[in-house]
Design a protein around this motif. Structure first.
Motif, PDB file in Angstrom:
ATOM      1  N   SER A  16       0.868  -1.176   0.000  1.00 27.92           N
ATOM      2  CA  SER A  16       0.000   0.000   0.000  1.00 27.92           C
ATOM      3  C   SER A  16       0.905   1.225   0.000  1.00 27.92           C
ATOM      4  O   SER A  16       1.673   1.428   0.936  1.00 27.92           O
ATOM      5  N   HIS A  17       0.800   2.017  -1.048  1.00 23.08           N
ATOM      6  CA  HIS A  17       1.715   3.148  -1.223  1.00 23.08           C
ATOM      7  C   HIS A  17       1.158   4.434  -0.648  1.00 23.08           C
ATOM      8  O   HIS A  17      -0.044   4.689  -0.677  1.00 23.08           O
ATOM      9  N   ASN A  18       2.087   5.250  -0.135  1.00 23.54           N
ATOM     10  CA  ASN A  18       1.760   6.545   0.453  1.00 23.54           C
ATOM     11  C   ASN A  18       2.358   7.698  -0.336  1.00 23.54           C
ATOM     12  O   ASN A  18       2.000   8.842  -0.115  1.00 23.54           O
ATOM     13  N   GLY A  19       3.300   7.401  -1.225  1.00 25.05           N
ATOM     14  CA  GLY A  19       3.951   8.419  -2.038  1.00 25.05           C
ATOM     15  C   GLY A  19       4.009   7.953  -3.479  1.00 25.05           C
ATOM     16  O   GLY A  19       3.950   6.755  -3.762  1.00 25.05           O
ATOM     17  N   TRP A  20       4.167   8.917  -4.379  1.00 27.00           N
ATOM     18  CA  TRP A  20       4.010   8.602  -5.801  1.00 27.00           C
ATOM     19  C   TRP A  20       5.092   9.253  -6.641  1.00 27.00           C
ATOM     20  O   TRP A  20       5.503  10.383  -6.379  1.00 27.00           O
ATOM     21  N   ALA A  77      -0.799  13.903  -4.311  1.00 25.71           N
ATOM     22  CA  ALA A  77       0.389  13.547  -5.092  1.00 25.71           C
ATOM     23  C   ALA A  77       0.126  12.404  -6.072  1.00 25.71           C
ATOM     24  O   ALA A  77       0.884  12.216  -7.028  1.00 25.71           O
ATOM     25  N   ALA A  78      -0.935  11.653  -5.840  1.00 29.50           N
ATOM     26  CA  ALA A  78      -1.233  10.506  -6.706  1.00 29.50           C
ATOM     27  C   ALA A  78      -1.705  10.980  -8.078  1.00 29.50           C
ATOM     28  O   ALA A  78      -2.437  11.956  -8.177  1.00 29.50           O
ATOM     29  N   PRO A  79      -1.298  10.278  -9.128  1.00 28.93           N
ATOM     30  CA  PRO A  79      -1.802  10.637 -10.459  1.00 28.93           C
ATOM     31  C   PRO A  79      -3.315  10.545 -10.567  1.00 28.93           C
ATOM     32  O   PRO A  79      -3.951  11.356 -11.227  1.00 28.93           O
ATOM     33  N   SER A 175      10.433   4.574  -1.645  1.00 25.56           N
ATOM     34  CA  SER A 175      11.144   5.187  -0.512  1.00 25.56           C
ATOM     35  C   SER A 175      10.180   5.723   0.544  1.00 25.56           C
ATOM     36  O   SER A 175      10.607   6.086   1.637  1.00 25.56           O
ATOM     37  N   LYS A 176       8.891   5.767   0.245  1.00 26.34           N
ATOM     38  CA  LYS A 176       7.915   6.345   1.168  1.00 26.34           C
ATOM     39  C   LYS A 176       6.970   5.324   1.799  1.00 26.34           C
ATOM     40  O   LYS A 176       5.984   5.696   2.420  1.00 26.34           O
ATOM     41  N   ILE A 177       7.269   4.036   1.622  1.00 26.59           N
ATOM     42  CA  ILE A 177       6.409   3.038   2.272  1.00 26.59           C
ATOM     43  C   ILE A 177       7.030   2.606   3.594  1.00 26.59           C
ATOM     44  O   ILE A 177       8.234   2.656   3.786  1.00 26.59           O
TER      45      ILE A 177
END
Length: 193
Positions: A16-20, A77-79, A175-177
């Protein structure tokens, strides 16, 4: 059986991603996600999920007002952020989707059954959505943390569509997970009887 690479893409290495990353999600990818997820089973093929793909800057600003503070950066930040919701009149399509019997009569006029079936089956479809997004090479960031009442009033003013959860999609920034959280073992979660 899927090969190990496919299993890793869909399950083992999926996070589950928090940064994009600043990479676009194309309309073709969005269409492909739906064209895959629609085949996931639902009760009586009722297919209540409705998905609103929030992609433009203007639509993201509309969405931002309804997000809890902890989800603002992740969503903006998500597309694309998908609003996974259900149609409270999904049963109207049952003569087409499930022509074997009069399934529409199972739901028409029964608000509690409509809500229960709509939420459960659209949530299932939301899970299929995430698997389909991963299958087309995208990462997912599912989230609660929003005011469903105000969001529904703004995005679905006719009152016939109810949001369940949000799912950001795009190329995740590894790098953000967070480190992967533990999972229950088979013996802790399952019984064979």
């Amino acid at each position: 059986m899927l090969d190990q690479t496919a299993l890793e893409t869909l399950f083992i290495n999926a996070r589950s991603h928090n940064g994009w990353l600043k990479e676009d999600v194309t309309d073709e990818q969005i269409q492909k996600i739906y064209d895959l997820m629609k085949f996931g089973p639902t009760a009586a093929n009722n297919s209540p999920a409705r998905i609103t793909f929030v992609k433009s800057d203007a639509a993201k600003q509309q969405l931002k007002a309804h997000l809890d503070e902890g989800n603002v950066d992740k969503a903006m930040a998500a597309p694309v952020v998908a609003i996974i919701s259900y149609d409270t009149e999904f049963y109207e399509k049952l003569p087409f989707l499930f022509p074997h019997t009069d399934a529409k009569s199972w739901y028409a006029g029964n608000d509690a059954k409509i809500k229960s079936a709509g939420e459960m089956n659209a949530t299932l479809q939301g899970a299929y959505f995430m698997m389909a997004a991963r299958a087309v090479g995208l990462d997912c960031g599912p989230m609660g943390g929003f005011n469903s009442n105000t969001l529904d009033n703004e995005f679905f003013p006719d009152g016939k569509t109810k949001s369940i959860f949000l799912c950001a999609i795009g190329q995740g920034d590894a790098s953000k997970i967070f480190p992967r959280s533990p999972r229950l073992s088979f013996d802790e979660a399952c019984n064979i009887i």
